[in-house]
Motif scaffolding. Structure first.
Motif, PDB file in Angstrom:
ATOM      1  N   GLU A  77     -50.104 -90.438  56.808  1.00 32.87           N
ATOM      2  CA  GLU A  77     -48.887 -91.355  56.673  1.00 32.87           C
ATOM      3  C   GLU A  77     -48.298 -91.551  55.384  1.00 32.87           C
ATOM      4  O   GLU A  77     -47.172 -91.323  54.627  1.00 32.87           O
ATOM      5  CB  GLU A  77     -49.135 -93.079  56.959  1.00 32.87           C
ATOM      6  N   PHE A  95     -46.306 -88.972  54.331  1.00 34.97           N
ATOM      7  CA  PHE A  95     -44.881 -89.098  54.702  1.00 34.97           C
ATOM      8  C   PHE A  95     -44.017 -90.031  53.278  1.00 34.97           C
ATOM      9  O   PHE A  95     -42.694 -89.559  53.014  1.00 34.97           O
ATOM     10  CB  PHE A  95     -44.694 -89.797  56.378  1.00 34.97           C
ATOM     11  N   ALA A  96     -45.187 -90.674  53.065  1.00 35.86           N
ATOM     12  CA  ALA A  96     -44.471 -91.908  52.631  1.00 35.86           C
ATOM     13  C   ALA A  96     -44.010 -92.029  51.022  1.00 35.86           C
ATOM     14  O   ALA A  96     -42.883 -91.853  50.526  1.00 35.86           O
ATOM     15  CB  ALA A  96     -45.341 -93.048  52.208  1.00 35.86           C
ATOM     16  N   VAL A 123     -51.521 -78.984  69.807  1.00 32.56           N
ATOM     17  CA  VAL A 123     -50.737 -80.137  69.951  1.00 32.56           C
ATOM     18  C   VAL A 123     -50.702 -81.763  70.026  1.00 32.56           C
ATOM     19  O   VAL A 123     -50.693 -82.389  69.829  1.00 32.56           O
ATOM     20  CB  VAL A 123     -49.073 -79.250  69.891  1.00 32.56           C
ATOM     21  N   LYS A 124     -50.941 -81.671  71.339  1.00 33.28           N
ATOM     22  CA  LYS A 124     -50.775 -82.683  71.927  1.00 33.28           C
ATOM     23  C   LYS A 124     -52.107 -83.813  71.379  1.00 33.28           C
ATOM     24  O   LYS A 124     -51.872 -85.118  70.995  1.00 33.28           O
ATOM     25  CB  LYS A 124     -51.580 -82.672  73.343  1.00 33.28           C
ATOM     26  N   THR A 139     -51.389 -83.786  67.238  1.00 32.75           N
ATOM     27  CA  THR A 139     -50.065 -84.227  66.725  1.00 32.75           C
ATOM     28  C   THR A 139     -49.881 -86.447  67.467  1.00 32.75           C
ATOM     29  O   THR A 139     -49.607 -87.327  67.243  1.00 32.75           O
ATOM     30  CB  THR A 139     -48.545 -84.800  66.836  1.00 32.75           C
ATOM     31  N   GLY A 140     -51.197 -86.658  67.997  1.00 38.60           N
ATOM     32  CA  GLY A 140     -50.974 -87.892  68.804  1.00 38.60           C
ATOM     33  C   GLY A 140     -51.460 -88.431  67.947  1.00 38.60           C
ATOM     34  O   GLY A 140     -51.054 -89.985  68.155  1.00 38.60           O
ATOM     35  N   ASP A 153     -47.853 -90.617  63.326  1.00 35.36           N
ATOM     36  CA  ASP A 153     -46.587 -91.204  63.266  1.00 35.36           C
ATOM     37  C   ASP A 153     -45.862 -90.254  64.080  1.00 35.36           C
ATOM     38  O   ASP A 153     -45.756 -88.816  62.878  1.00 35.36           O
ATOM     39  CB  ASP A 153     -46.137 -91.650  62.364  1.00 35.36           C
ATOM     40  N   PRO A 154     -45.025 -90.565  65.240  1.00 33.33           N
ATOM     41  CA  PRO A 154     -44.111 -89.106  65.595  1.00 33.33           C
ATOM     42  C   PRO A 154     -43.162 -88.844  64.555  1.00 33.33           C
ATOM     43  O   PRO A 154     -41.911 -87.717  64.204  1.00 33.33           O
ATOM     44  CB  PRO A 154     -44.073 -89.257  67.252  1.00 33.33           C
ATOM     45  N   ILE A 214     -42.404 -80.574  65.984  1.00 32.59           N
ATOM     46  CA  ILE A 214     -42.619 -79.849  66.717  1.00 32.59           C
ATOM     47  C   ILE A 214     -42.232 -78.932  66.860  1.00 32.59           C
ATOM     48  O   ILE A 214     -41.008 -79.534  68.055  1.00 32.59           O
ATOM     49  CB  ILE A 214     -43.622 -80.404  67.922  1.00 32.59           C
ATOM     50  N   LYS A 216     -47.221 -74.660  85.830  1.00 23.40           N
ATOM     51  CA  LYS A 216     -47.993 -74.115  84.608  1.00 23.40           C
ATOM     52  C   LYS A 216     -48.018 -72.583  84.697  1.00 23.40           C
ATOM     53  O   LYS A 216     -48.267 -71.843  83.754  1.00 23.40           O
ATOM     54  CB  LYS A 216     -48.699 -75.294  84.185  1.00 23.40           C
TER      55      LYS A 216
END
Lengths: 281, 281
Positions: A51, A54-55, A84-85, A88-89, A92-93, A98, A201
């Motif tokens: 965050e 990003f900020a 990735v899941k 990144t979970g 903040d998306p 991705i 899959k």
């Protein structure tokens, strides 16, 4: 002080021999239990750092330009999607970008191999995640002779130049090779065939690639040897244990962000004036 | 049987008067405690449904075309970003496509208002999330006279046609208006100005928009009245309480996906043959 995960997992400087690197070790943590106990707090740290990254690209009078690019490579079933899941979970998306690279389209093939990669780069403040990447152009392309050697061979140098250019623009690159054993891949493919929720899959082509295992390992070794630079080193992640893979890459991202050391940006307005404006509105 | 969240929150058929709709009610759950207790299980259900939606678009001999589009609209600080973070946090990011619409660029302005929206639509199996959307073209554009009335007025009809077209192609649209009170917005703006980690989220322009509160509410009412269709109804989410907002939208998505009722796709290969191939590889 404990050794960093960056130090523990960085590909050796001497030519790498993947068969000599463990796929099921867990350097830096003694047990699965310890790793799982630590993960919630690590997740919070990672979310907080993300965050801030990003900020600082958005606030203040001189927004920072830093970004991070996580590159994930590995054989089928090595856990790129799962990573990735997981990593990144917690983020903040809005600050995560991705990209999952598939076989190139006609249009992509009509351009330089880095064309589609440039379009997918993270912007300032973002964390980009590549599930496969420009390295496919020296992996499957090399193993399967999709272009002649005269075309793929110069790509190692082009990739190094490209990654240096990204670094110069403020992008920190974290390249992870998810290292699984050939036996582990067999288990995972069979597990997909045994589970009605995982049949989709499985691709018949996965076995065809699997049969080329030694050629792929050789191509990975070449990629790691020729493109592990001070600017953009490769990390070899023992990935037979999913919990360790997630734990290690979470730690690598935290260490990477801690080095960037993003700061909450100051206000580029007068706080008291704005408070008064809000109160009277 | 308990009333669904779709039924509870759907905008009324008679012309909506937003001042008459509560911003801090919590229909469908008696307390914050109950909502928070239910969320982990709801998150799992949502994640499972999302994975199935993704899977059925990829596997089998006839991949399904269904997708979902969640449209989030609301005044500044109403919690669009927080909602995105919360509801997509449980999903596989590979199956989620988030777009945050900003003021249009020169290039976007040179096209029809739906041009940039079409480019951001979810593909088969994906859940698209719009943080702001084509509705800005009948909201800020109308309030601020960014184009003449002759241009924005036909857009309600164009939007209905567009959304019908999406529905016909298999996209289920869930439009949520995050309804906060004017007082709650004041609190949230002041909170940003009081917290060094939130200063960057504050924009001087937010107060300018806030001063136009009645005009915005009127524009939202018009949008809801003119574009809440059987195909793509609006839901009015009481959003003064963040926990309720997250709880309600999670439930709306679950109900939406349960109606789509995605199925794990069957294998489009012979499972036994493939097991033998893997075992011998």
């Amino acid at each position: 002080m404990a050794k960093s995960f960056m130090d523990r997992l960085r590909a050796p400087e001497s030519p790498v021999n993947l068969t000599k690197l463990s796929t099921d070790a867990h350097p830096g943590v003694s047990s699965k239990d310890d790793a799982l106990k630590a993960l919630p707090e690590l997740g919070e740290r990672l979310a907080n750092l993300q965050e801030k990254l990003f900020a600082q690209a958005r606030g203040g009078s001189e927004p920072a330009r830093n970004s991070v690019l996580l590159v994930l490579q590995g054989m089928d079933t090595s856990g790129k999607g799962g990573t990735v899941k997981h990593v990144t979970g917690v983020m903040d998306p809005g600050g995560v970008h991705i990209t999952s690279f598939k076989a190139p389209t006609e249009e992509e093939l009509s351009h330089d191999f880095l064309w589609r990669v440039r379009k997918a780069l993270p912007g300032a403040g973002q964390i980009g995640v590549f599930d496969r990447s420009h390295y496919e152009d020296v992996l499957i392309v090399r193993v399967r002779d999709l272009v002649p050697r005269e075309q793929w061979e110069p790509r190692y140098g082009l990739i190094n130049e490209f990654e240096q250019e990204l670094a110069d623009q403020g992008t920190t690159i974290v390249k992870c090779f998810l290292h699984i054993s050939r036996d582990e891949q067999k288990e995972r493919l069979l597990a997909r065939l045994d589970d009605p929720t995982k049949l989709w899959k499985y691709n018949k082509g996965d076995v065809d690639e699997r049969k080329l295992w030694p050629a792929y390992q050789e191509a990975y070794e070449a990629a790691i040897n020729l493109t592990s630079t001070v600017t953009a080193p490769w990390y070899v992640i023992p990935a037979d244990r999913k919990w360790y893979r997630n734990f290690a890459i979470t730690n690598l991202l935290i260490e990477t962000l801690e080095r960037i050391d993003p700061k909450w940006p100051p206000a580029d307005y007068d706080i008291d004036v704005e408070k008064a404006r809000v109160l009277s509105s």
